[in-house]
Design an enzyme around this catalytic site. Structure first.
Site, short mmCIF file in Angstrom:
data_model
loop_
_atom_site.label_atom_id
_atom_site.label_comp_id
_atom_site.label_asym_id
_atom_site.label_seq_id
_atom_site.Cartn_x
_atom_site.Cartn_y
_atom_site.Cartn_z
N GLU A 50 -7.81 -6.60 -6.21
CA GLU A 50 -6.37 -6.36 -6.41
C GLU A 50 -6.01 -6.56 -7.87
OE1 GLU A 50 -3.59 -5.37 -5.62
OE2 GLU A 50 -3.34 -5.26 -3.45
N ASN A 94 4.10 -4.99 -2.29
CA ASN A 94 3.17 -4.15 -3.05
C ASN A 94 3.94 -3.12 -3.85
OD1 ASN A 94 0.28 -4.66 -2.96
ND2 ASN A 94 0.46 -4.51 -0.73
N ASP A 146 -0.07 0.45 -0.95
CA ASP A 146 -0.53 -0.78 -1.59
C ASP A 146 -0.04 -0.75 -3.04
OD1 ASP A 146 -2.35 -3.03 -2.49
OD2 ASP A 146 -3.06 -2.81 -0.44
#
Length: 282
Positions: free
Chosen positions: A15, A143, A193
């Site tokens: 991430e 996100n 995301d």
């Protein structure tokens, strides 16, 4: 277009891909393994923490602002030393930080969520001029935090709701009015995301479980996609020469028997240039 493997170190939950414009260097996190990864001309770099970290901005050439499950920290790249800047939900053992980015006014937005993605357990905060302010409550999986080129619009998503919102910002970067739906992806079965905007205002969104990053025009119209080998694409970042390389982190989390393509970092040459990440005032 199809992305190629850029780094072979597998991440359980890759991430927070972030390109430092002064160092010309990429950083990204493996949240669940509590580590920060990078590489430069000398080879692979890695830092191990005692708590989960998820997102970064840059303060100066040698210092990052990094978000953890207990707050924000100044991080010295050379020594690996951390200095706390602000607490965020440090009293909540069941939450952690997730997606975050610097805005174009010197602030930093960061989302929190339950460690087991408990419904509406998280929030979105903004760090600005030394203070942390909660902007939005009842977020399950924050996100897609990113900003249009002139800093007048912020985007953010709740992955579990399959929706990306946009909100106007005032001259200091604070929300000005109520968020409105930018993308409702429920009909397509897509889960937004991380995201980043390009120099033309297009929004590139990594979509969990879809093996891709999709570009949407400022009016919300789908434009194109870049396919990645990792099923759970998680966060894009522009970098490389002229900011025309799109890096994409991926995750192995939730995949029962992940093959060798899962959890890696990917890259692809973009038809549109990105924007340099703005400096955080800290």
């Amino acid at each position: 277009m199809t992305a190629t493997i850029c780094d072979t170190r597998p991440c359980e939950l890759g991430e927070g891909a972030f390109w430092h414009p002064e160092r010309q260097q990429l950083f990204w996190f493996d949240i669940l393994s509590a580590r920060l990864l990078s590489f430069d001309a000398s080879g692979a770099l890695e830092w191990q923490f005692d708590e989960m970290h998820s997102a970064a901005g840059w303060i100066d050439r040698d210092t990052l602002l990094i978000a953890s499950e207990t707050g924000l920290w100044r991080f010295d790249i050379a020594s690996g030393a951390r200095e706390r800047v602000a607490e965020i939900e440090a009293d909540k053992a069941g939450t952690r930080s997730n997606d975050g980015r610097a805005d174009r006014h010197g602030g930093f937005w960061i989302g929190t969520m339950g460690k087991h993605a408990e419904e509406e357990a998280g929030a979105i905060y903004r760090y600005f001029d030394g203070k942390v302010t909660r902007l939005y409550d009842n977020i399950s999986i924050p996100n897609a935090i990113c900003f249009n080129p002139d800093g007048t619009i912020a985007y953010f998503a709740d992955t579990s709701r399959q929706t990306i919102w946009r909100v106007a910002l005032d001259a200091d970067g604070w929300p000005d009015g109520e968020p409105e739906v930018f993308l409702d992806l429920r009909a397509e079965g897509l889960f937004p995301d991380g995201a980043v905007t390009d120099a033309e205002g297009g929004l590139w969104n990594a979509q969990w479980g879809a093996n891709r990053v999709a570009r949407y025009l400022p009016d919300g119209q789908f434009d194109q996609e870049i396919r990645v080998g990792g099923r759970h694409s998680s966060c894009p970042a522009f970098g490389g020469p002229n900011l025309r390389r799109l890096y994409v982190s991926t995750a192995r989390e939730g995949i029962a028997q992940p093959d060798a393509a899962q959890g890696l970092l990917y890259q692809a040459e973009s038809p549109v240039a990105g924007l340099p990440a703005p400096r955080v005032r800290a």
